[in-house]
Design an enzyme around this catalytic site. Structure first.
Site, PDB file in Angstrom:
ATOM      1  N   ARG A   1      26.705 -21.347 -39.596  1.00  0.00           N
ATOM      2  CA  ARG A   1      27.584 -22.532 -39.479  1.00  0.00           C
ATOM      3  C   ARG A   1      27.168 -23.679 -40.403  1.00  0.00           C
ATOM      4  NH1 ARG A   1      27.842 -20.888 -33.774  1.00  0.00           N
ATOM      5  NH2 ARG A   1      25.616 -21.157 -33.914  1.00  0.00           N
ATOM      6  N   ILE A   2      25.878 -24.039 -40.376  1.00  0.00           N
ATOM      7  CA  ILE A   2      25.444 -25.221 -41.131  1.00  0.00           C
ATOM      8  C   ILE A   2      25.440 -24.922 -42.640  1.00  0.00           C
ATOM      9  CG2 ILE A   2      23.595 -26.934 -41.438  1.00  0.00           C
ATOM     10  CD1 ILE A   2      22.799 -26.378 -38.472  1.00  0.00           C
TER      11      ILE A   2
ATOM     12  N   GLU B   1       5.102 -31.334 -37.820  1.00  0.00           N
ATOM     13  CA  GLU B   1       5.879 -32.536 -37.522  1.00  0.00           C
ATOM     14  C   GLU B   1       5.138 -33.296 -36.435  1.00  0.00           C
ATOM     15  OE1 GLU B   1      10.020 -31.800 -36.701  1.00  0.00           O
ATOM     16  OE2 GLU B   1      10.301 -30.826 -38.643  1.00  0.00           O
TER      17      GLU B   1
ATOM     18  N   ARG C   1      13.772 -25.543 -40.227  1.00  0.00           N
ATOM     19  CA  ARG C   1      12.484 -25.739 -39.571  1.00  0.00           C
ATOM     20  C   ARG C   1      11.398 -25.748 -40.642  1.00  0.00           C
ATOM     21  NH1 ARG C   1      15.010 -27.223 -35.876  1.00  0.00           N
ATOM     22  NH2 ARG C   1      14.995 -26.504 -33.717  1.00  0.00           N
TER      23      ARG C   1
ATOM     24  N   HIS D   1      13.179 -35.410 -39.515  1.00  0.00           N
ATOM     25  CA  HIS D   1      13.959 -34.507 -38.649  1.00  0.00           C
ATOM     26  C   HIS D   1      15.127 -35.243 -37.964  1.00  0.00           C
ATOM     27  CE1 HIS D   1      13.609 -30.488 -36.283  1.00  0.00           C
ATOM     28  NE2 HIS D   1      14.864 -30.875 -36.358  1.00  0.00           N
ATOM     29  N   ILE D   2      16.051 -35.722 -38.791  1.00  0.00           N
ATOM     30  CA  ILE D   2      17.200 -36.463 -38.246  1.00  0.00           C
ATOM     31  C   ILE D   2      18.524 -35.715 -38.448  1.00  0.00           C
ATOM     32  CG2 ILE D   2      16.122 -38.742 -38.456  1.00  0.00           C
ATOM     33  CD1 ILE D   2      17.991 -39.138 -40.985  1.00  0.00           C
ATOM     34  N   GLY D   3      18.431 -34.405 -38.726  1.00  0.00           N
ATOM     35  CA  GLY D   3      19.654 -33.625 -38.998  1.00  0.00           C
ATOM     36  C   GLY D   3      20.760 -33.863 -37.980  1.00  0.00           C
TER      37      GLY D   3
ATOM     38  N   THR E   1      16.440 -28.121 -44.153  1.00  0.00           N
ATOM     39  CA  THR E   1      16.858 -28.904 -42.979  1.00  0.00           C
ATOM     40  C   THR E   1      16.814 -28.030 -41.722  1.00  0.00           C
ATOM     41  OG1 THR E   1      19.166 -28.379 -43.490  1.00  0.00           O
ATOM     42  CG2 THR E   1      18.376 -30.528 -44.221  1.00  0.00           C
TER      43      THR E   1
HETATM   44  C1  GLV Z   1      17.504 -29.484 -34.200  1.00  0.00           C
HETATM   45  O1  GLV Z   1      16.683 -29.358 -35.047  1.00  0.00           O
HETATM   46  C2  GLV Z   1      18.103 -28.393 -33.506  1.00  0.00           C
HETATM   47  O2  GLV Z   1      17.639 -27.253 -33.631  1.00  0.00           O
HETATM   48  O3  GLV Z   1      19.079 -28.622 -32.794  1.00  0.00           O
END
Ligand code: GLV
Length: 332
Positions: free
Chosen positions: A162-163, A273, A244, A292-294, A242
């Site tokens: 998806r991303i 992190e 891990r 880590h603000i995705g 974005t």
């Molecule tokens: C954030 O990093 C998630 O996995 O939802």
């Protein structure tokens, strides 16, 4: 599940957008929350989870074999997030504990961060911003700190889900980028949508001008972007992660940047992190790092809270988890 909501104790292990907690309370669940903004210490997590039937947690909760064997009685774990590498899924499945997550609602927010980091790294934005803060913006400088343009370049996606698809759409729309990808299996639908081409991993490394990571962290992907991988990439390429931090080896990444094996990097996830404030990556000209603000938009975080609550509500109402990570547990 026969238990009525009023008899179900839910422990929420982080401070979260209230929408999901309100939904649970409205359905009469007996909810206890961890109210400190710092991640819950492991002993407190176990202490609280032991008293509950359902756990509503985030990626900072370590749900390992030790935890699961202390809390075998848990009837459901609902993760606020799409990634769930903080949870030992095989062990949860073995113990018969169902796990839910929150895919979909954070797709756009995370793709935006990948897209933003790509531009920020290729135009040295974070580094140049610091120059103003340091009083080093003296005059217009025609030949210094020149970045790279992205038009018609090749975007390589590692993990076209998806991303990754949303990142590719942005890159095609804005820069007419040519999309190649590597996945565990071919994604024919996405190929049609994006005109994307499936390539073996070594080709992804060799051909990408921008290589963006959108895979899960697993035994297969852990540290896959290491010295050997960076050495196969173009010296002009930009690496974006974005997903891990564990998917890349951070020392190898630093070395690859220092030795010019790759040109730049944009990271929203690091290993470990949080990243230490003295990490040399933070002062590199062609590197952009975010904490880590995705998924950190109001819309995405509310959506995550809602979906994680729905997983618990539906489980106790209908025995179903709408976003089920280990459905095989039901066969037990
Ligand atoms: C954030 O990093 C998630 O996995 O939802």
């Amino acid at each position: 599940m026969k238990r009525k909501p009023g008899d179900v104790k839910v422990f929420v292990s982080s401070v979260l957008p209230s929408i999901g907690i309100d939904m649970l309370r409205k359905e009469n669940f007996n909810v206890t929350t961890w109210n400190d903004n710092n991640p819950i210490p492991q002993d407190k997590l176990i202490e609280n989870a032991k008293l509950c039937n359902a756990l509503f947690c985030t990626l900072t909760a370590k749900i390992d074999a030790g935890f699961l064997n202390e809390c075998k009685h848990l009837e459901i774990i609902s993760q606020f997030g799409v990634g769930y590498d903080n949870i030992n899924i095989p062990e949860a499945t073995k113990l018969g504990i169902p796990v839910g997550n929150t895919p979909g609602v954070l797709t756009d927010a995370t793709a935006d961060i990948a897209f933003g980091l790509m531009i920020a790294a290729s135009r040295k934005m974070f580094f140049m911003h610091k120059k103003i803060e340091k009083g080093e913006w003296k005059h217009f400088a025609p030949t210094s700190h020149l970045g790279m343009e992205l038009k018609n370049k090749t975007l390589g996606i590692f993990g076209l889900g998806r991303i990754g698809i949303e990142m590719a759409k942005r890159c095609k729309g804005a820069y007419n980028m040519n999309v190649i990808y590597y996945n565990r299996k071919q994604n024919i639908e996405a190929e049609k949508l994006l005109g994307a081409k499936y390539v073996p991993f070594h080709e992804l490394l060799a051909q990408s001008d921008v290589l963006s990571v959108h895979s899960v962290l697993s035994e297969e992907t852990k540290g896959i972007f290491n010295k050997a991988a960076f050495e196969k990439m173009k010296p002009t390429s930009v690496f974006i992660n974005t997903s891990r931090g564990g998917v890349h080896n951070e020392e190898d990444l630093l070395q690859a940047l220092n030795e010019g094996k790759i040109w730049g990097a944009g990271l929203d996830v690091t290993d470990p992190e949080p990243m230490h404030k003295d990490n040399p990556l933070l002062n590199m000209e062609n590197v952009a790092v975010l904490p880590h603000i995705g998924s950190a938009t109001i819309e995405a975080r509310n959506g995550m809270s809602r979906l994680a609550a729905e997983n618990i509500i539906e489980f106790y109402k209908n025995g179903l988890i709408p976003n089920f990570v280990n459905p095989e547990v039901m066969k037990k």
